[in-house]
Design a protein around this motif. Sequence first.
Motif, mmCIF file in Angstrom:
data_model
loop_
_atom_site.group_PDB
_atom_site.id
_atom_site.type_symbol
_atom_site.label_atom_id
_atom_site.label_comp_id
_atom_site.label_asym_id
_atom_site.label_seq_id
_atom_site.Cartn_x
_atom_site.Cartn_y
_atom_site.Cartn_z
ATOM 1 N N UNK A 69 -4.135 -6.868 2.052
ATOM 2 C CA UNK A 69 -3.506 -6.119 0.953
ATOM 3 C C UNK A 69 -4.066 -4.713 0.806
ATOM 4 N N UNK A 70 -4.369 -4.074 1.914
ATOM 5 C CA UNK A 70 -4.898 -2.704 1.865
ATOM 6 C C UNK A 70 -3.787 -1.712 1.540
ATOM 7 N N UNK A 71 -4.082 -0.795 0.625
ATOM 8 C CA UNK A 71 -3.218 0.377 0.413
ATOM 9 C C UNK A 71 -3.712 1.453 1.368
ATOM 10 N N UNK A 72 -2.862 1.866 2.288
ATOM 11 C CA UNK A 72 -3.283 2.768 3.350
ATOM 12 C C UNK A 72 -3.323 4.217 2.878
ATOM 13 N N UNK B 114 -2.837 8.148 3.214
ATOM 14 C CA UNK B 114 -1.912 9.085 3.859
ATOM 15 C C UNK B 114 -1.898 10.360 3.030
ATOM 16 N N UNK B 115 -1.385 11.465 3.590
ATOM 17 C CA UNK B 115 -1.281 12.694 2.789
ATOM 18 C C UNK B 115 -0.448 12.510 1.522
ATOM 19 N N UNK B 116 0.557 11.664 1.597
ATOM 20 C CA UNK B 116 1.397 11.425 0.425
ATOM 21 C C UNK B 116 0.704 10.542 -0.611
ATOM 22 N N UNK B 117 -0.206 9.700 -0.155
ATOM 23 C CA UNK B 117 -0.915 8.788 -1.043
ATOM 24 C C UNK B 117 -2.346 8.626 -0.537
ATOM 25 N N UNK C 165 4.832 10.594 20.672
ATOM 26 C CA UNK C 165 4.796 10.526 19.210
ATOM 27 C C UNK C 165 3.368 10.335 18.702
ATOM 28 N N UNK C 166 3.105 10.854 17.514
ATOM 29 C CA UNK C 166 1.862 10.604 16.786
ATOM 30 C C UNK C 166 2.194 9.653 15.654
ATOM 31 N N UNK C 167 1.468 8.548 15.604
ATOM 32 C CA UNK C 167 1.752 7.520 14.604
ATOM 33 C C UNK C 167 0.615 7.452 13.594
ATOM 34 N N UNK C 168 0.934 7.750 12.347
ATOM 35 C CA UNK C 168 0.002 7.574 11.237
ATOM 36 C C UNK C 168 0.403 6.307 10.507
ATOM 37 N N UNK C 169 -0.497 5.326 10.501
ATOM 38 C CA UNK C 169 -0.196 4.016 9.910
ATOM 39 C C UNK C 169 1.064 3.407 10.528
ATOM 40 N N UNK C 170 1.280 3.684 11.822
ATOM 41 C CA UNK C 170 2.418 3.142 12.550
ATOM 42 C C UNK C 170 3.695 3.929 12.398
ATOM 43 N N UNK C 171 3.667 5.014 11.612
ATOM 44 C CA UNK C 171 4.877 5.793 11.329
ATOM 45 C C UNK C 171 4.821 7.142 12.028
ATOM 46 N N UNK D 91 -11.212 5.721 2.683
ATOM 47 C CA UNK D 91 -9.795 5.426 2.850
ATOM 48 C C UNK D 91 -9.554 4.753 4.190
ATOM 49 N N UNK D 92 -8.485 3.998 4.272
ATOM 50 C CA UNK D 92 -8.173 3.259 5.498
ATOM 51 C C UNK D 92 -6.800 3.670 6.010
#
Length: 609
Positions: free
Chosen positions: A274-277, A279-282, A312-318, A302-303
């Motif tokens: 249940x980790x909240x990852x 990111x720049x948005x969060x 592609x560059x994937x941040x948290x898989x995105x 932060x994780x």
Amino acid sequence: MLRSSFTVLFICFSLFTTLVNAQVNAIQNIQGRKIQSLNGKWNYIVDPYENGYYDYRHEPFDQSKSGTGGYFDDRVQKDKTELIEYNFDLSPQMNVPGDWNSQSAQLSLYEGNVWLRRKFDARPEKGKKYYVYFAAVNYEANVYLNGKKIGTHKGGFTPFQFDVTSRLKTGENTLILKVDNTRKPDEIPTVNTDWWNYGGITRDVYLAEFPDHFISDYKLQLVKGNNNLLSFSMKLADATAGQDITLSIPELKLEKKYKTDAEGKINDEFTWNNLALWSPESPKLYGVNIKSDKEDINDKIGFRTIQVKGDSILLNGKNTFLRGVSIHDENPLLAGRLRSEGDMRMMLQWAKDMNCNYVRLAHYPHNEEMIRLADEMGLMVWAEVPVYWTISWTNPSTYANAKQQLTDLIVRDKNRASVVIWSIGNETPLSDARLSFMKNLAETARTLDDSRLVAAALEVHRDGNTMILNDPLGEVIDLVSFNEYAGWYWGGTPAELVKYSFDIKYNKPVVISEFGGDALGGFHGDENTRWSEEYQEALYKNQFSMLSKISALRGVTPWILADFRSPRRQHPVYQNFWNRKGLISETGKKKKAFFVVKDFYDQMQTKYK
């Protein structure tokens, strides 16, 4: 002859290794320990001839039989017949952290030796260990406590510390440094740079207290490519088995108990769903606690995951686009390094005002506080070591120095979610020796931390209207990251940029690590007038048109956020010792090109939602 040369190189390497090992291994999260600040006013003596270090036969005083005679003795006259040719008490003072170049007009361009002294009170306790910790000293520091040498360090931007347990006195103590910022061909960086060589104790100084068997290092991050598999490692300062360690994240109700192995270490991987990852948005940070029977260390971590897949560059898989800008560790409004959290927050907020989600902290490790602010503010970071331009590629001690600086950077910042890229250098020329040097650095980075990307700012080569990227280092690093200055140093006027195309050898994400041109803030003309804001504005518009031809383009870091000082830049009207490539002027005013970049980033943000 060859064997003799090899022997000399091996001796040089051994001497450097001995020098580096004189300090203890880096200590993680110094701010989370029991510390006494030694910042403040320090007395200083300018010593261009190193009179305080060498005798008249050029023999070091601290290597003489008596071990005395240098300025580190801090002698005062006890009898009117006594000859002493220095006096710290009567010498001027400077602020620490700070550099001497911006605190004295006489020292503005000074490169050389300066002695700095600080007296402080201490109350050491039995059974405790004490270290003097320096967040950064530029460049070479000889450190003395109460008249005795405790160590030497090279490298202007990474932390170091020395064990002073046996030398610390109850009551008044005297800490003295001989700081030398002289540029030298075999150092990192070398003699040729494009930034101000600020000398001095440029970051915080602490006296830190520890128990025996203290926790010197730890790492808690997600495994690359897995958004719920956490990797935890920890080690004690000594090899002590059977120590109870508890890792907890109260918000997640996570608690793990361990015992150290025979080497005083812990290594574990475990799943948490249940980790909240981050990111720049969060930019989510968790309070993390690591506890032993003698220590209780708190951190904010932060994780997130960062990886490449194809182009592609994937941040948290995105899939993500790095909307960046380069930044120097310098305040354009007030000469010198960034001095405070306010200074650093100002620079990062300027980047966010341009809709950046990413910054390149060039060309050396920035202040640890800068990285922690990036964690908090939601900005990904490219972190770099000053392997810059032409290095002594075949000198073993030069490589050892570069490796140590990279190691210190990674150890310091490996728990910061914002750091997504370790950069091993900038604009280094092609050669077999350089390739070997850089490949070894890349391997070091991955060995120390395999959860991030490894990159370097490469150079392109031109064939007519084609920019070619075929640097063999591109096989080794994770990004096709390179600098190009079409429209400024070559390529004609801004309008001519549209005729250029790219031939990129590697199927990897492309990140343009530098591009841009100079503009004197407030100087206006048409788009063909050099140094005008309109020229810079047109250059950026046409750069983005040109770069958009690259199908694998996944990020840019224009050079640079704000104008910065550089002795290389000598035009008396347009430069006056300033590099004017900033998108913000030295007065803090946004130039016209700033808004061109913001418009492009707004488009990229929409495209990569």
